[in-house]
Design a protein around this motif. Structure first.
Motif: not given
Length: 300
Positions: A54-55, A61-63, A70-71, A214-217
């Motif tokens: 998931s991460v 997605e953030a990149e 998206d399909r 490291l991850l989008p909050a």
């Protein structure tokens, strides 16, 4: 107080044969508290791996490489010819939340006979419209891993190495692969208790580790707010409170990562704490109750 925090759990594990290998408690502003019941080996964290997948999806997605809406077949247009009726509507969100409606059921412990497991997943008939119902399976996480590889050019493990594993000090973790060489994504990632506890702390801190985000909050918060209904589940009450983006929702605002044989991470944002357990337990429901009752509920 901290010296005796785990006494009741340690005793229960011995008396009731709960099967824990190790437990680690992190609370913001305090020294971690931990106890080992055996060797500090890396163990299969089973479905806890779904949260790592998931991460990876949130990072991609953030990149700007994809979106959760998206399909799947837009990323694999060559599979449209053999896809089941209705599969065109399956999104990455459906894969992540196990709401594809597909009849396909697969977990990493099963042998893969198909030449390409993804082809088999896409071709399986639908039993419900995408998004209509939750059905637990590892198929969706595996498919997401394949999407990550397609859009980034790196398999799931390789993609996460510089973004999550290396910054957290998780040195070269093993992740079993399918016959084509892609990580199984839904399971079979191997970590030590304290290594998994670092990932728990990362989520508790909304994706921040020391001086790095490291991850989008925003994605970490979405993991618990974008939920699907799981009330129809019959294999345990703690599984009926909803499923988010790779995590199970639980009582009192807590959420958890959850793997077979008692691999548990309970994150309590309200208490600013995370409890991590690795185990080999045939009484995993009882183990999870003990984590809540004897540790999480006693945190102050």
């Amino acid at each position: 107080m901290d010296d005796h925090l785990l006494d009741a759990f340690v005793q229960a594990n011995a008396v009731r044969g709960l099967g824990a290998h190790g437990i680690h408690v992190y609370r913001e502003g305090r020294a971690p508290v931990a106890h080992r019941f055996g060797a500090d080996d890396r163990v299969n964290v089973y479905s806890v791996a779904k949260t790592f997948t998931s991460v990876a999806l949130g990072l991609a997605e953030a990149e700007g490489r994809l979106t959760l809406d998206d399909r799947l077949l837009d990323h694999f247009p060559e599979l449209r010819a053999t896809a089941a009726d209705g599969a065109e509507g399956i999104t990455l969100r459906h894969l992540l939340t196990m709401t594809t409606g597909s009849s396909h059921r697969w977990f990493a412990g099963q042998r893969i006979d198909a030449a390409d497991l993804l082809h088999e997943i896409v071709a399986a008939p639908l039993k419900a419209a995408p998004g209509a119902r939750f059905a637990y399976t590892g198929s969706g996480a595996y498919a997401i891993g394949r999407v990550i590889a397609r859009v980034t050019g790196a398999d799931l493990r390789t993609y996460l190495l510089p973004r999550v594993f290396v910054p957290l000090g998780l040195d070269d973790p093993a992740w079993r692969t399918c016959p084509l060489g892609f990580p199984l994504a839904e399971s079979d990632l191997f970590l030590r208790t304290h290594e998994l506890a670092r990932f728990a702390r990362l989520l508790l801190q909304d994706g921040r580790w020391e001086d790095r985000q490291l991850l989008p909050a925003s994605y970490v918060r979405r993991m618990t707010t974008e939920r699907v209904d799981t009330a129809a589940i019959t294999f345990g009450e703690r599984y009926t409170r909803g499923y988010g983006l790779g995590v199970w929702l639980d009582e009192g605002g807590t959420y958890r990562m959850d793997g077979r044989y008692g691999q548990y991470v309970v994150v309590s944002p309200g208490r600013r704490a995370a409890v991590t357990v690795t185990a080999h337990s045939e009484r995993d429901q009882e183990l999870l109750d003990a984590i809540h009752e004897l540790v999480v509920d006693r945190l102050t």
